[in-house]
Every structure is written in structure tokens, then in C-alpha cells.
Write a protein that holds these residues in place. Structure first.
Motif, PDB file in Angstrom:
ATOM      1  N   ASP A  15       0.932  -5.273   9.370  1.00 56.05           N
ATOM      2  CA  ASP A  15       1.029  -3.746   9.414  1.00 56.05           C
ATOM      3  C   ASP A  15       1.607  -3.233   7.745  1.00 56.05           C
ATOM      4  O   ASP A  15       1.780  -2.323   7.627  1.00 56.05           O
ATOM      5  N   HIS A  51       1.872   8.790   5.822  1.00 58.24           N
ATOM      6  CA  HIS A  51       0.466   9.499   6.105  1.00 58.24           C
ATOM      7  C   HIS A  51       0.788  11.014   6.155  1.00 58.24           C
ATOM      8  O   HIS A  51       0.742  11.557   6.781  1.00 58.24           O
ATOM      9  N   GLU A 106      -1.386   2.450  -3.412  1.00 58.47           N
ATOM     10  CA  GLU A 106      -0.729   2.960  -1.997  1.00 58.47           C
ATOM     11  C   GLU A 106      -1.729   3.628  -1.228  1.00 58.47           C
ATOM     12  O   GLU A 106      -1.665   3.344   0.152  1.00 58.47           O
ATOM     13  N   HIS A 107      -2.534   4.420  -1.863  1.00 57.98           N
ATOM     14  CA  HIS A 107      -3.587   5.373  -0.968  1.00 57.98           C
ATOM     15  C   HIS A 107      -4.504   4.103  -0.317  1.00 57.98           C
ATOM     16  O   HIS A 107      -4.850   4.263   0.793  1.00 57.98           O
ATOM     17  N   GLY A 147      -4.556   1.021   7.103  1.00 59.35           N
ATOM     18  CA  GLY A 147      -3.459   1.649   7.897  1.00 59.35           C
ATOM     19  C   GLY A 147      -2.234   0.944   7.692  1.00 59.35           C
ATOM     20  O   GLY A 147      -1.266   1.038   8.339  1.00 59.35           O
ATOM     21  N   SER A 148      -1.719   0.775   6.356  1.00 53.89           N
ATOM     22  CA  SER A 148      -0.521  -0.205   6.179  1.00 53.89           C
ATOM     23  C   SER A 148       0.671   0.772   6.181  1.00 53.89           C
ATOM     24  O   SER A 148       0.521   1.776   5.652  1.00 53.89           O
ATOM     25  N   ARG A 149       1.446   0.308   6.705  1.00 52.35           N
ATOM     26  CA  ARG A 149       2.792   1.302   6.928  1.00 52.35           C
ATOM     27  C   ARG A 149       3.911   1.097   5.926  1.00 52.35           C
ATOM     28  O   ARG A 149       4.750   1.877   5.474  1.00 52.35           O
ATOM     29  N   GLU A 150       3.706  -0.224   5.053  1.00 50.82           N
ATOM     30  CA  GLU A 150       4.482  -0.398   4.022  1.00 50.82           C
ATOM     31  C   GLU A 150       3.792  -0.809   3.030  1.00 50.82           C
ATOM     32  O   GLU A 150       2.925  -1.566   3.126  1.00 50.82           O
ATOM     33  N   ARG A 188      -1.112  11.521  -1.241  1.00 49.96           N
ATOM     34  CA  ARG A 188      -2.413  11.164  -1.715  1.00 49.96           C
ATOM     35  C   ARG A 188      -2.353  11.230  -3.320  1.00 49.96           C
ATOM     36  O   ARG A 188      -1.808  12.035  -3.944  1.00 49.96           O
ATOM     37  N   ARG A 212      -3.058   2.445   2.687  1.00 48.96           N
ATOM     38  CA  ARG A 212      -3.022   3.311   3.712  1.00 48.96           C
ATOM     39  C   ARG A 212      -4.258   3.502   4.487  1.00 48.96           C
ATOM     40  O   ARG A 212      -4.518   3.634   5.823  1.00 48.96           O
ATOM     41  N   THR A 213      -5.246   4.050   3.608  1.00 45.05           N
ATOM     42  CA  THR A 213      -6.523   4.563   4.425  1.00 45.05           C
ATOM     43  C   THR A 213      -7.479   3.329   4.631  1.00 45.05           C
ATOM     44  O   THR A 213      -8.325   3.437   5.743  1.00 45.05           O
ATOM     45  N   LEU A 271       4.729   3.863   3.295  1.00 48.21           N
ATOM     46  CA  LEU A 271       3.563   4.479   3.072  1.00 48.21           C
ATOM     47  C   LEU A 271       3.339   5.724   4.055  1.00 48.21           C
ATOM     48  O   LEU A 271       2.735   5.300   5.064  1.00 48.21           O
TER      49      LEU A 271
END
Length: 200
Positions: free
Chosen positions: A90, A184, A117-118, A125-128, A189, A121-122, A182
Motif C-alpha cells: 500500500d 486523498h 505523488e499524484h 491507491g498508495s497511502r505513503e 493534486r 495515489r491515483t 499521500l
């Protein structure tokens, strides 16, 4: 007319690197970290390490790995910045970050990091986001800290027995691990111009 040194985040458009980009990406990374050309920027490791930072074969392996992405910024058909993202459960790992030495300090690196980073995440779905930075690179660590990264307390031994990572010029090298949540949220963004585009 803008000079290279006046590049701003608004000018940044990334795309996913394709296999045929591997030699140019490797050359960009080398120019940012090794040899005399790297001294034109502030990310140089020329006083810490000799030898190569990477090569086309290693870059190609990353590009072709389904769990990794190489993001690339081009200007006039030539790479000017790049980074690697690797999915790790994750979290995402950020590496192979390079900006052409003559463009460093002008906002390109900041925009690439935000876009990476964006993307993590997108896409995953990475949390860190995690990264390794050589511990003696205090200025570089401070740059990441200004962008929300914090030392985890974990340290990773430098691979002194593997010249694939360079030939050390000193005996006290090790990596510190930095991490950033990261979030949400819309505020997290980057500008639309800095979001990664698919390879064509």
C-alpha cells in the motif's frame, strides 16, 4: 523568452517512459549524479561516488516491470527530468529522480515530485511514498523535508560490495529512509500540466 533556468511547474508535462527511452533516461541520470557535468547542478554525487549510477539495461528492466513506472519530462524531444515509481503493497517507492543539471533549482524537480505523488495515489491507491537518500546528503534531505517527507528512523546499509550502485569514495555511506503520507484530497493534486500522461 524563457531560459532553461526559468522553467516553472506550469510548464511540466510528464509521460510514461517507453522501452526505447531507456538509453536517454540512463544518460540523463548519469549527467545529474556522476562526473563533471553533474557539478552544474546541486544533486551531484561526484564527491561521494565514482562509477556509473545506472545504465540502459537497468532502466529498461524498470520500464518493463509491471509493478514500476518511469515518468519522463521532455523538452524539444530530449529528456530533462525523470523518476521511478515502484509499487510496494500500500506504499510506493520513489527513486531514480534526476533533473538536468542546468534546470535544477527552477521548479522542475518540485513539479515532478508532485506529479509522482499524484500518480502513486491515483494509479495504485498508495497511502505513503518512501525513498532512500544517502545520509550525508543533508541539503537533499532538507529539500524533501520541506515537501513533507520525514525520516522514519530506518537506515539501510550502502551496498559497498556492488559496483552497480557506484564506487564509494568514502567509508561512511548509508541510506536514510524518508516517508510521506499521500493524502486523498483535492488540495494534494498537482497542476493539470504536471500529471503523468500515458506513453504513446
Amino acid at each position: 523568452m524563457r531560459t532553461e533556468e526559468e522553467a516553472t511547474e506550469a510548464e511540466i508535462v510528464l509521460r510514461a517512459a517507453a522501452p526505447e527511452d531507456a538509453p536517454a533516461v540512463a544518460a540523463l541520470v548519469e549527467s545529474a549524479y556522476r562526473g563533471e557535468s553533474s557539478r552544474a547542478g546541486w544533486t551531484t554525487e561526484a564527491d561521494l561516488l565514482d562509477g556509473r549510477r545506472t545504465d540502459a539495461a537497468a532502466v529498461l528492466k524498470i520500464i518493463e516491470d509491471p509493478g514500476s513506472r518511469v515518468l519522463l519530462v521532455e523538452r524539444d524531444g530530449a529528456p530533462v527530468a525523470c523518476c521511478q515509481l515502484e509499487r510496494r503493497d500500500d506504499a510506493a517507492y520513489f527513486g531514480m529522480f534526476a533533473v538536468r543539471p542546468t534546470l535544477q533549482g527552477g521548479g522542475v524537480g518540485r513539479a515532478v515530485l508532485a506529479a509522482a505523488e499524484h500518480e502513486a495515489r491515483t494509479r495504485w491507491g498508495s497511502r505513503e511514498m518512501h525513498m532512500h537518500v544517502i545520509s550525508v546528503r543533508a541539503e537533499l534531505i532538507a529539500w524533501y523535508e520541506r515537501r513533507g517527507y520525514r525520516p522514519t528512523g530506518e537506515r539501510v546499509a550502502f551496498p559497498y560490495d556492488n559496483e552497480r550502485f557506484g564506487v564509494p569514495r568514502r567509508s561512511d555511506l548509508e541510506f536514510v529512509v524518508l516517508s510521506k503520507p499521500l493524502l486523498h484530497s483535492p488540495e494534494a493534486r498537482p497542476p493539470a500540466q504536471a500529471q503523468a500522461q500515458p506513453a504513446t
